[in-house]
Enzyme design. Structure first.
Site, PDB file in Angstrom:
ATOM      1  N   GLY A 232       2.250   2.582   5.403  1.00  0.00           N
ATOM      2  CA  GLY A 232       3.349   1.695   5.764  1.00  0.00           C
ATOM      3  C   GLY A 232       4.182   2.234   6.908  1.00  0.00           C
ATOM      4  O   GLY A 232       4.623   1.478   7.785  1.00  0.00           O
TER       5      GLY A 232
ATOM      6  N   CYS B 193       2.182   0.466  -8.584  1.00  0.00           N
ATOM      7  CA  CYS B 193       3.365   1.124  -8.030  1.00  0.00           C
ATOM      8  C   CYS B 193       4.599   0.965  -8.902  1.00  0.00           C
ATOM      9  O   CYS B 193       5.561   1.718  -8.767  1.00  0.00           O
ATOM     10  CB  CYS B 193       3.650   0.593  -6.625  1.00  0.00           C
ATOM     11  SG  CYS B 193       3.788  -1.205  -6.546  1.00  0.00           S
TER      12      CYS B 193
ATOM     13  N   GLY C 298       0.825  -1.202   0.000  1.00  0.00           N
ATOM     14  CA  GLY C 298       0.000   0.000   0.000  1.00  0.00           C
ATOM     15  C   GLY C 298       0.854   1.244   0.000  1.00  0.00           C
ATOM     16  O   GLY C 298       2.024   1.219  -0.396  1.00  0.00           O
ATOM     17  N   SER C 299       0.291   2.319   0.468  1.00  0.00           N
ATOM     18  CA  SER C 299       0.980   3.609   0.416  1.00  0.00           C
ATOM     19  C   SER C 299       2.105   3.688   1.435  1.00  0.00           C
ATOM     20  O   SER C 299       2.078   3.024   2.478  1.00  0.00           O
ATOM     21  CB  SER C 299      -0.013   4.742   0.670  1.00  0.00           C
ATOM     22  OG  SER C 299      -0.422   4.761   2.030  1.00  0.00           O
ATOM     23  N   THR C 300       3.070   4.530   1.136  1.00  0.00           N
ATOM     24  CA  THR C 300       4.189   4.744   2.047  1.00  0.00           C
ATOM     25  C   THR C 300       3.711   5.324   3.370  1.00  0.00           C
ATOM     26  O   THR C 300       4.188   4.942   4.446  1.00  0.00           O
ATOM     27  CB  THR C 300       5.232   5.662   1.401  1.00  0.00           C
ATOM     28  OG1 THR C 300       5.788   4.996   0.251  1.00  0.00           O
ATOM     29  CG2 THR C 300       6.344   6.013   2.363  1.00  0.00           C
TER      30      THR C 300
ATOM     31  N   GLU D 176       5.761  -3.442   0.885  1.00  0.00           N
ATOM     32  CA  GLU D 176       5.766  -3.106  -0.538  1.00  0.00           C
ATOM     33  C   GLU D 176       4.992  -1.805  -0.672  1.00  0.00           C
ATOM     34  O   GLU D 176       3.760  -1.791  -0.654  1.00  0.00           O
ATOM     35  CB  GLU D 176       5.115  -4.220  -1.353  1.00  0.00           C
ATOM     36  CG  GLU D 176       5.808  -5.566  -1.205  1.00  0.00           C
ATOM     37  CD  GLU D 176       5.045  -6.669  -1.915  1.00  0.00           C
ATOM     38  OE1 GLU D 176       4.174  -6.362  -2.752  1.00  0.00           O
ATOM     39  OE2 GLU D 176       5.323  -7.838  -1.624  1.00  0.00           O
TER      40      GLU D 176
END
Length: 497
Positions: A250, A301, A245-247, A267
């Site tokens: 994360g 991504c 998912g998104s940074t 990831e």
């Protein structure tokens, strides 16, 4: 298969899967919306925090037995699950398409079929050796004991209970890439799918149940509220979190994991740089970059969304990309000939459009797209026109931030050193790309890019090569045997020779 609702319950209501039982959600249900039609696909269950923790507890209880199961038995379960998915591929693909807005070819070939392939791969992976001998060491006599020879063995052990938090852009391949290798290594899993398209993951759980996965080995909980994901991370029964998912999300997960030293596989986001040199095959480069517009409507991504183009071919490349966009049919993903379907939600469509408007304000030139697509059937659904932004500079937010939609930005460069510097001037480092007729130069440049992977004159991937990112694009590596390593702990055993 017992994934359906009980007698008398509305057919579209999905239940949670906890400890081998299909459980009524404490929080009721919420609507899963078809992004192409805005109709209701089904009703997904909203788990309570207590139910999520109960699912983690069921996984913990099952781990004691599953982790000691013979690799051949684990392989059999995974192989059977792959066969069931192949048998029901058509129905699964229809559901995935309805939930995610993927085109028919993508739903069948890149979602469900990839899931089948991953379960087959890790059925074999369950049989890979987990032990490796090390050269014996000769020790002199000393404080540690007499002189002698000490042997050593490394053993890969399962981590334990793995929480798998999956992305909305691929409700089959992404969960399969986590669940299959985790189970192959002897772990048990708690799967928390994305709230936008969770129904497919319940079908995967039902396939594993039919394949003979013991109760508690696989558990699935869902919810639109953030509390569900938080509970799946902070449960004391969880040993590892695997997240796609998104940074930003994360980073929050990593903070929670850090408090208890839980293992992580992250990831995260990407802003893939595509360096196109003056001697590149422009048609090949355009075909590769153009997948950003078509593949999952840019919701991927790994897409080459940030084109770093040599000034000598900059205008020609922009012209070719503009022409490429012109042949892309935007519309209902179920219709033949559709290349670009909808994005996942109205909120995400609005976010993408706000980035395009931001690009205009920052000084970028909108070469193609930039307006909401119009035409038959496009009055409903969350459609975004493929958009190309030129005259960009590396300080623009549209260049630096992940848009996650069918938007490509183009930045010019004058020489190799500048191109490399521009490509590396990013918070992200997942997959980059190099197009050049000089293969030696392409490989030289690839080695200098701060990215987990680099495609040289291709966007193709080798599915045995490690996958993961540098910088804010992630932590750890998976795919192929590297996924087995990611879901294991390395133990050393030594003995006197």
């Amino acid at each position: 298969m017992s994934g359906g609702p009980p007698e008398g319950q509305r057919a579209q209501e999905q239940r949670l899967f906890i400890g081998g039982e299909w459980v009524e959600p404490a929080g009721g249900h919420y609507e899963v919306i078809n992004p192409a039609t805005e109709g209701v696909v089904g009703l997904a269950p909203e788990a309570s925090r207590e139910q999520v923790h109960a699912a983690a507890g069921a996984a913990r209880e099952a781990f004691a037995t599953w982790s000691r199961t013979a690799p051949e038995e684990r392989a059999t379960v995974l192989d059977r699950a792959a066969s069931i998915m192949r048998r029901d591929l058509g129905a699964y693909a229809e559901l995935a398409q309805a939930e995610s807005g993927a085109t028919t070819g993508t739903a069948r070939g890149m979602q469900v079929a990839v899931s089948v392939a991953r379960f087959q791969r890790y059925a074999k992976g369950a049989l890979e050796p987990v032990e490796a001998g090390l050269p014996p060491q000769i020790n002199e006599a000393g404080p540690m004991g007499k002189a002698g020879v000490v042997g050593a063995l490394t053993v890969r052990q399962p981590v334990g209970v793995v929480t798998c938090i999956t992305s909305y852009n691929n409700p089959w391949a992404n969960p399969a890439g986590k669940v299959a290798p985790a189970l192959a290594m002897g772990n048990t899993v708690l799967v928390k799918p994305a709230p936008q398209d969770p129904l497919s993951v319940y079908r995967m759980a039902a396939a594993l149940e039919e394949a003979g996965a013991p109760p508690g080995v696989v558990n699935v909980v869902s919810g639109a509220r953030p509390e569900v994901g938080e509970a799946a991370v902070d449960s004391g029964d969880v040993d590892m979190v695997s997240f796609t998912g998104s940074t930003a999300v994360g980073q929050r997960i990593a903070e929670v994991c850090g408090r208890d030293m839980r293992r992580q596989l992250m990831e995260l986001g990407g802003k893939g740089a595509a360096l196109v040199f003056e001697d590149a095959d422009l048609d090949a480069a355009v075909a590769g970059i153009g997948t950003t517009f078509s593949f999952y409507s840019g919701q991927i991504c790994t897409a080459p969304t940030r084109v770093i183009a040599h000034r000598a071919i900059h205008d020609a490349l922009v012209e070719k990309l503009t022409g490429y966009i012109g042949f892309m049919k935007v519309g209902d993903p179920r219709e033949k000939g559709t290349i670009v379907g909808p994005v996942i939600s109205a909120a995400h469509r609005d976010r993408i459009e706000s980035y395009v408007e931001l690009g205009r304000k920052e000084g970028a030139r909108v070469v193609a797209g930039g307006e909401r697509p119009a035409g038959p059937g496009l009055d409903r659904g969350f459609y975004v026109a493929p958009t190309l932004l030129a005259d960009c500079t590396n300080d623009m937010r549209v260049v630096r931030e992940e848009i996650f939609g069918p938007v490509v930005v183009v930045v010019p460069f004058d020489d190799e050193e500048e191109g490399i510097a521009l490509a590396n001037d990013s918070d992200y480092g997942l997959l980059d790309y190099v197009w050049s007729g000089d293969v030696a130069r392409a490989f030289r440049v690839a080695r200098r890019l701060r990215a987990g992977g680099v495609g040289v004159n291709t966007i193709a991937r080798n599915m045995e090569a490690p996958f993961g990112g540098f910088k804010k694009s992630g932590v750890g590596r998976d795919v192929g045997s590297y996924a087995l390593h990611a879901y294991s702990e390395l133990q050393s055993i030594v003995w006197p020779g």
